[in-house]
Design an enzyme around this catalytic site. Structure first.
Site, mmCIF file in Angstrom:
data_model
loop_
_atom_site.group_PDB
_atom_site.id
_atom_site.type_symbol
_atom_site.label_atom_id
_atom_site.label_comp_id
_atom_site.label_asym_id
_atom_site.label_seq_id
_atom_site.Cartn_x
_atom_site.Cartn_y
_atom_site.Cartn_z
ATOM 1 N N SER A 122 -42.168 17.972 28.025
ATOM 2 C CA SER A 122 -41.527 16.788 27.452
ATOM 3 C C SER A 122 -42.173 15.545 28.037
ATOM 4 C CB SER A 122 -40.023 16.793 27.754
ATOM 5 O OG SER A 122 -39.389 17.875 27.108
ATOM 6 N N HIS A 127 -51.820 5.188 24.035
ATOM 7 C CA HIS A 127 -53.150 4.665 24.344
ATOM 8 C C HIS A 127 -53.501 3.617 23.290
ATOM 9 C CE1 HIS A 127 -53.730 8.062 27.118
ATOM 10 N NE2 HIS A 127 -53.224 8.802 26.155
ATOM 11 N N CYS A 150 -39.050 19.264 24.335
ATOM 12 C CA CYS A 150 -38.572 20.634 24.208
ATOM 13 C C CYS A 150 -37.048 20.601 24.324
ATOM 14 C CB CYS A 150 -39.182 21.546 25.264
ATOM 15 S SG CYS A 150 -38.905 21.036 26.967
#
Length: 272
Positions: A122, A127, A150
């Site tokens: 998780s 970026h 998750c």
């Protein structure tokens, strides 16, 4: 539409499904001179520095109902920034958290020149990629965001917020579900919510502004949507210049060049 909060499936043990949202936006700008191009890159670099991106990702973490364990962020020279946040679905006691995690405490972050961390199932990452070419009068800026969770948490819950956080001419969104969990009878479940299109989770007013298309592979739980802005209001694409300073014929030429650039980015193909 919220996922993972209502109409819960009765599961055996932990929900082992991994849900990943990959979100890319492109901002296009007309910058004719080398000075304008460099000024645009500097503006974008300041506008979307690692501090602001960290705040956006922390908001995303709250929206999907997760908790920050660790933040890693960095601004780059000459341009660009990256942020990674390790998250957990449930609140953990401090004694249960690895000592390498900073819990997103700003005072800790400010004591370091470079901050690094580790990833987990998780996590949230971003970026930035500013770009221009000296022979081209168009500069672009791409933001790449990945939200991977998750358990019951779904990254789709933050989709509208992410779209609203950036000026987006082209948007590409990928969503996939991997792994399996089991119900109480031991039957495997390869997805725990209904979905036919990512567009179902995007605000209607947002969709009206874009041409959108889907490429979905339902049997593999892969969903892809890409969006292209419909209308170009030229003033919004000029950097440090007023539209009325430009002759009508040149305005039309600039709009055509902007549209060509957007179409190529949208299609992922060199067309013109």
């Amino acid at each position: 539409m919220m996922l993972g909060l209502e109409n819960k499936l009765k599961l055996y043990g932990f929900n082992n499904l991994t849900k990943t949202l990959s979100f890319n936006i492109y901002d296009v700008c007309y910058a004719k001179s080398e000075r304008e191009q460099k000024d645009y890159i500097a503006y974008i670099d300041e506008q979307y520095n690692s501090e602001r991106l960290t705040n956006i990702l922390c908001d995303v973490t709250k929206m999907i109902g997760a908790h920050v364990l660790n933040i890693s962020k960095q601004d780059y020279d000459p341009q660009g920034a990256s942020v990674t946040i390790l998250i957990s679905e449930e609140t953990l006691a401090v004694k249960e958290i690895d000592k390498s995690c900073n819990l997103g405490q700003i005072d800790i972050l400010n004591t370091r020149d470079t901050i690094v961390g580790h990833l987990d199932k998780s996590h949230v990452t971003v970026h930035t990629y500013p770009e221009y070419h000296p022979d081209n009068s168009i500069a672009t800026f791409r933001v790449d965001i990945d939200v991977s969770t998750c358990g019951e948490v779904s990254p789709l819950n933050a989709l509208n917020y992410l779209i609203g956080s950036f000026d987006s001419d082209i948007i590409t969104i990928d969503y996939r579900v991997r792994g399996f969990t089991r119900d109480v009878d031991g039957k495997k479940l390869f997805i725990d919510h209904k979905i036919t299109s990512i567009q179902d989770y995007i605000d209607e007013n947002t969709l009206k502004r874009y041409d959108a298309m889907d490429i979905n592979v339902y049997q593999s739980n892969i969903f892809h949507t890409k969006m292209l802005i419909k209308e170009i209001e030229l003033q919004n694409y000029l950097f440090n210049r007023d539209v009325y300073e430009i002759k009508p014929k040149q305005r039309l030429e600039i709009e055509n060049n902007l549209r060509k650039e957007m179409i190529e980015i949208f299609s992922g193909t060199n067309i013109y």
